[in-house]
Design a protein around this motif. Structure first.
Motif, PDB file in Angstrom:
ATOM      1  N   THR A 396       0.847  -1.178   0.005  1.00  0.00           N
ATOM      2  CA  THR A 396       0.068  -0.068  -0.018  1.00  0.00           C
ATOM      3  C   THR A 396       0.876   1.332  -0.092  1.00  0.00           C
ATOM      4  OG1 THR A 396      -1.766  -1.329   1.244  1.00  0.00           O
ATOM      5  CG2 THR A 396      -1.695   1.147   1.111  1.00  0.00           C
ATOM      6  N   VAL A 397       0.435   2.259  -0.801  1.00  0.00           N
ATOM      7  CA  VAL A 397       1.196   3.372  -0.954  1.00  0.00           C
ATOM      8  C   VAL A 397       0.269   4.629  -0.419  1.00  0.00           C
ATOM      9  CG1 VAL A 397       2.357   2.572  -2.671  1.00  0.00           C
ATOM     10  CG2 VAL A 397       0.437   4.002  -3.353  1.00  0.00           C
ATOM     11  N   ASN A 398       1.143   5.850  -0.106  1.00  0.00           N
ATOM     12  CA  ASN A 398       0.291   6.872   0.000  1.00  0.00           C
ATOM     13  C   ASN A 398      -0.967   7.392  -0.784  1.00  0.00           C
ATOM     14  OD1 ASN A 398       1.902   7.482   2.083  1.00  0.00           O
ATOM     15  ND2 ASN A 398       2.843   9.179   1.643  1.00  0.00           N
ATOM     16  N   PHE A 399      -2.019   7.974  -0.292  1.00  0.00           N
ATOM     17  CA  PHE A 399      -3.119   8.043  -1.162  1.00  0.00           C
ATOM     18  C   PHE A 399      -2.550   9.343  -2.240  1.00  0.00           C
ATOM     19  CE2 PHE A 399      -4.588   9.713   3.028  1.00  0.00           C
ATOM     20  CZ  PHE A 399      -4.421  11.168   2.928  1.00  0.00           C
ATOM     21  N   PRO A 400      -3.224   9.911  -3.266  1.00  0.00           N
ATOM     22  CA  PRO A 400      -2.864  10.610  -4.124  1.00  0.00           C
ATOM     23  C   PRO A 400      -2.601  12.135  -3.511  1.00  0.00           C
ATOM     24  CG  PRO A 400      -4.429   9.499  -4.966  1.00  0.00           C
ATOM     25  CD  PRO A 400      -4.329   9.076  -3.817  1.00  0.00           C
ATOM     26  N   LYS A 401      -1.763  13.076  -4.170  1.00  0.00           N
ATOM     27  CA  LYS A 401      -1.537  14.455  -3.373  1.00  0.00           C
ATOM     28  C   LYS A 401      -2.590  15.077  -3.788  1.00  0.00           C
ATOM     29  CE  LYS A 401       3.519  14.246  -4.025  1.00  0.00           C
ATOM     30  NZ  LYS A 401       3.502  12.879  -4.382  1.00  0.00           N
ATOM     31  N   GLY A 465     -20.416   4.090   1.993  1.00  0.00           N
ATOM     32  CA  GLY A 465     -18.702   3.866   2.054  1.00  0.00           C
ATOM     33  C   GLY A 465     -18.429   3.692   3.357  1.00  0.00           C
ATOM     34  N   PRO A 466     -17.143   3.745   3.458  1.00  0.00           N
ATOM     35  CA  PRO A 466     -16.552   3.599   4.693  1.00  0.00           C
ATOM     36  C   PRO A 466     -16.462   4.831   5.616  1.00  0.00           C
ATOM     37  CG  PRO A 466     -14.740   3.257   3.252  1.00  0.00           C
ATOM     38  CD  PRO A 466     -16.310   3.531   2.565  1.00  0.00           C
ATOM     39  N   TRP A 467     -15.686   4.735   6.789  1.00  0.00           N
ATOM     40  CA  TRP A 467     -15.707   6.247   7.629  1.00  0.00           C
ATOM     41  C   TRP A 467     -14.772   7.037   7.139  1.00  0.00           C
ATOM     42  CZ3 TRP A 467     -11.114   7.720  10.003  1.00  0.00           C
ATOM     43  CH2 TRP A 467     -10.218   6.872   9.984  1.00  0.00           C
ATOM     44  N   MET A 468     -13.817   6.307   6.460  1.00  0.00           N
ATOM     45  CA  MET A 468     -12.498   7.187   5.777  1.00  0.00           C
ATOM     46  C   MET A 468     -12.461   6.827   4.172  1.00  0.00           C
ATOM     47  SD  MET A 468      -8.526   7.829   6.906  1.00  0.00           S
ATOM     48  CE  MET A 468      -7.624   8.941   5.813  1.00  0.00           C
ATOM     49  N   LYS A 469     -12.252   7.784   3.462  1.00  0.00           N
ATOM     50  CA  LYS A 469     -12.217   7.564   1.854  1.00  0.00           C
ATOM     51  C   LYS A 469     -11.233   6.434   1.644  1.00  0.00           C
ATOM     52  CE  LYS A 469     -11.257  10.107  -2.257  1.00  0.00           C
ATOM     53  NZ  LYS A 469     -11.037  11.659  -2.688  1.00  0.00           N
ATOM     54  N   VAL A 470     -11.428   5.531   0.794  1.00  0.00           N
ATOM     55  CA  VAL A 470     -10.627   4.289   0.345  1.00  0.00           C
ATOM     56  C   VAL A 470      -9.561   4.980  -0.369  1.00  0.00           C
ATOM     57  CG1 VAL A 470     -10.371   2.287  -1.039  1.00  0.00           C
ATOM     58  CG2 VAL A 470     -12.234   2.858   0.598  1.00  0.00           C
ATOM     59  N   ASN A 471      -8.178   4.492  -0.337  1.00  0.00           N
ATOM     60  CA  ASN A 471      -7.295   5.016  -1.292  1.00  0.00           C
ATOM     61  C   ASN A 471      -7.607   4.534  -2.551  1.00  0.00           C
ATOM     62  OD1 ASN A 471      -4.578   5.261  -2.782  1.00  0.00           O
ATOM     63  ND2 ASN A 471      -3.491   4.931  -0.796  1.00  0.00           N
ATOM     64  N   ASP A 472      -7.218   5.609  -3.581  1.00  0.00           N
ATOM     65  CA  ASP A 472      -7.587   5.358  -5.262  1.00  0.00           C
ATOM     66  C   ASP A 472      -6.959   4.009  -5.641  1.00  0.00           C
ATOM     67  OD1 ASP A 472      -8.475   8.051  -4.254  1.00  0.00           O
ATOM     68  OD2 ASP A 472      -8.188   8.975  -6.164  1.00  0.00           O
ATOM     69  N   THR A 473      -6.075   3.602  -5.096  1.00  0.00           N
ATOM     70  CA  THR A 473      -5.386   2.650  -5.993  1.00  0.00           C
ATOM     71  C   THR A 473      -5.690   1.046  -5.457  1.00  0.00           C
ATOM     72  OG1 THR A 473      -3.754   2.303  -3.822  1.00  0.00           O
ATOM     73  CG2 THR A 473      -3.058   3.926  -5.409  1.00  0.00           C
ATOM     74  N   TYR A 474      -6.954   0.874  -4.818  1.00  0.00           N
ATOM     75  CA  TYR A 474      -7.439  -0.251  -4.347  1.00  0.00           C
ATOM     76  C   TYR A 474      -7.646  -1.189  -5.475  1.00  0.00           C
ATOM     77  CZ  TYR A 474     -12.342   0.734  -5.616  1.00  0.00           C
ATOM     78  OH  TYR A 474     -13.519   1.210  -6.222  1.00  0.00           O
ATOM     79  N   LYS A 475      -8.007  -0.753  -6.612  1.00  0.00           N
ATOM     80  CA  LYS A 475      -8.229  -1.619  -7.796  1.00  0.00           C
ATOM     81  C   LYS A 475      -6.905  -2.268  -8.270  1.00  0.00           C
ATOM     82  CE  LYS A 475     -12.865   0.231  -9.491  1.00  0.00           C
ATOM     83  NZ  LYS A 475     -13.131   0.889 -10.741  1.00  0.00           N
ATOM     84  N   ASP A 476      -5.794  -1.653  -8.265  1.00  0.00           N
ATOM     85  CA  ASP A 476      -4.574  -2.296  -8.632  1.00  0.00           C
ATOM     86  C   ASP A 476      -3.778  -2.795  -7.526  1.00  0.00           C
ATOM     87  OD1 ASP A 476      -4.861  -1.189 -11.175  1.00  0.00           O
ATOM     88  OD2 ASP A 476      -4.457   0.834 -10.132  1.00  0.00           O
TER      89      ASP A 476
END
Length: 589
Positions: A396-401, A465-476
């Motif tokens: 897992t990486v940081n979510f987008p800038k 959805g969840p309490w906090m936004k899901v990282n955009d990278t989840y499909k990859d």
């Protein structure tokens, strides 16, 4: 000389926790079992077999206690109750049992520098100046300037970018909170208070079968009770950083020994969060002959690259974030306990740190997988008890800038932004702060675990959805796809942890000898199972760049027959060169 039956890095008898691989679970973001958008204990139970499959043999559960959740459960209202959205005490009992049935041990978070302002003890303390529990917390009168304006007792800034003092209108005094306003600090000089903490927060859970604790803010219990002002570093604000004043105070070792005696009665493991400590101080805190804690988390590695002296959310310039500087921290971290009876820990990620790939390697889509495997190689070959954090094992990486500041949920990030507004920061300062948060904020570690490419990453069935936004990278980047892919980061972690467990004597307990300290491209080191390098050795070679680079074996490998035991790219390719972001572990035959 090392005892023949002991690990190289310890002079005492071997303990179970020295071989542990500990997987940290952040309850809110691990797995939602009931569709309310919040992770919970039944969700954790449903994933215990997965956790074990990573190679972990112990779980560290971040706070699950009843709490107003101002600081994600580190503001505890009741040490002997569960936060209702997480489940019930029966669920917690089932989790402890489920771990033990699988051969897993379980640690809880021990948060005893402070509690919630909703805790019954603090409610009593603030009810009047003559309440029996008034002295369980730290109360002080105001200071007044020449114009009669009221000020806090000193100029300390809390860890969350505000005054460390809060005015109580009813009793006309300030109380100390080194974290948020809703987290009043206990007065550890009060013996009755200490006894109540030990009974409620420690013995209660050890009797339930918990195998130990991660001790939150373990260096902060003792403060200089005259509360001197901190030096003025930031002239634009009234409140100043004061870590050097409120960490490792005059009575800290006495307090740690007092609770250490309790832990010893249960063969439990403790790891202390120990900010602002030198390596020498870490050795004293973890000595087997003077038990204060089993081990601690030294902050030098997680503080790499950020301006800890002035601003935790500020990146240092690139020239102060070179690989050679990173390697010196690794070297010091791995060697500081040699010749002592202390024991180290090692971690690259936890709930307070942005993702390791984004911080230490390369999180560009084309480099994520190689970076994740290379850092797994590093982690698997470090001496000391190893800690992994949820999602680390899938890269897992940081979510987008480009996430909006409103997407940041951590109180530290929120208060930091408020402080900038209060000081009238310019647009350029806001832009810089946003860039720094996109690199360093704790929020990056707290997004929901990416279980699958399904909606909400398979974390929750909640329509909103969840309490906090899901990282955009989840499909990859997700568990489901990686579980089936032999070349995935997840399956590489599994192999790396299996290798570590099989060769724990040299990979987990061996002596560390760095080979190329000045290189800003490669990290190469030997691990030795004995001080004279006559026994088993391992050689680890890591390329932190995105180009092919040459490397040489360390002197300790001379005359040794080495076999490639693990490689991020599958084979050695060219023995004298490392491919981009390649990592290898060689073992002597």
């Amino acid at each position: 000389m090392t005892n023949a039956n002991s690990p190289v890095l310890t002079r005492g008898p071997k303990r179970w926790w020295q071989d542990a691989i500990i997987y940290q679970v952040w309850p809110a973001s691990f797995q939602d079992s009931n569709g309310d958008g919040m992770g919970d204990i039944p969700g954790i139970i449903s994933r215990l077999d997965y956790i074990k499959s990573t190679g972990a043999n112990t779980i560290w559960l971040s706070p699950m206690y009843d709490s107003p959740q101002i600081d994600m459960g580190y503001d505890i209202a009741d040490y002997n109750a569960i936060y209702p959205p997480y489940g019930t005490m029966a669920d917690m009992d089932a989790l402890i049992k489920g771990c033990h049935e699988r051969g897993l041990r379980i640690l809880c978070d021990l948060v005893i520098n402070h509690c919630s302002d909703q805790h019954k003890w603090f409610q009593e303390s603030r009810s009047s100046k003559d309440n029996p529990k008034r002295d369980w917390f730290i109360w002080r009168p105001a200071k007044y300037d020449a114009d009669g304006k009221r000020h806090p007792p000193n100029n300390w800034r809390s860890c969350f970018s505000e005054s460390a003092w809060e005015w109580d209108e009813k009793t006309q005094e300030y109380y100390l909170h080194l974290f948020v306003v809703g987290q009043p600090d206990f007065n550890w000089t009060n013996e009755e208070c200490r006894k109540a903490i030990i009974d409620s927060a420690i013995k209660y859970w050890l009797e339930k079968g918990v195998d130990g604790f991660r001790i939150d803010t373990a260096s902060m219990y003792s403060k200089p009770m005259d509360f001197p002002d901190a030096p003025v570093i930031d002239k634009d604000v009234e409140h100043q950083p004061a870590f050097h004043l409120f960490c490792d105070g005059p009575q800290l070792e006495d307090y740690l020994r007092e609770i250490g005696k309790v832990f010893a009665q249960y063969d439990s493991m403790t790891v202390g969060e120990f900010p602002n400590a030198t390596f020498e101080r870490s050795v004293r805190a973890t000595s087997a002959s003077d038990p204060q804690m089993s081990m601690n988390f030294h902050f030098s590695l997680c503080d790499f690259g950020r301006d800890v002296e002035n601003d935790l959310y500020r990146l240092l310039p690139a020239e102060k974030r070179r690989l050679s500087q990173f390697k010196e921290i690794i070297r010091a971290h791995q060697t500081h306990v040699e010749g002592t009876d202390s024991w180290p820990s090692f971690f690259l990620e936890n709930h307070d740190i942005a993702r390791a790939i984004s911080r230490y390697a390369n999180d560009a889509p084309e480099h994520r997988v190689a970076s994740g495997k290379m850092l797994a190689t590093l982690a698997a070959s470090q001496s000391g008890t190893l800690f992994l954090y949820q999602g680390q094992e899938i890269g897992t990486v940081n979510f987008p800038k480009d996430w909006d500041i409103e997407d940041y949920q951590d109180i530290g990030s929120i208060n930091y932004w408020k402080m900038l507004k209060a000081k009238g920061a310019s647009q350029q300062e806001f832009d810089t702060a946003k860039l720094n948060l996109s690199a360093l904020a704790r929020d990056h570690a707290r997004t929901p675990v990416q279980w699958s490419a399904e909606q909400h990453a398979g974390f929750t069935t909640n329509a909103k959805g969840p309490w906090m936004k899901v990282n955009d990278t989840y499909k990859d980047i997700n568990v489901a796809s990686q579980d089936k892919d032999a070349g995935s980061v997840l399956n590489y972690y599994r192999k790396a942890m299996q290798l570590r467990t099989k060769h724990i004597d040299v990979l987990g307990h061996g002596l560390f000898r760095i080979h190329d300290p000045k290189s800003d491209e490669t990290l190469v080191y030997a691990k030795l199972s004995d001080e004279q390098a006559k026994g088993k050795i391992a050689v680890v070679a890591l390329n932190f760049t995105t180009k092919e680079v040459a490397f040489t074996l360390p002197a300790e490998a001379k005359g040794k027959n080495l076999d490639l035991a693990l490689g991020t790219h599958g084979d050695a390719h060219d023995e004298g060169k490392l491919r981009p972001l390649e990592g290898r572990i060689y073992l002597s035959a």
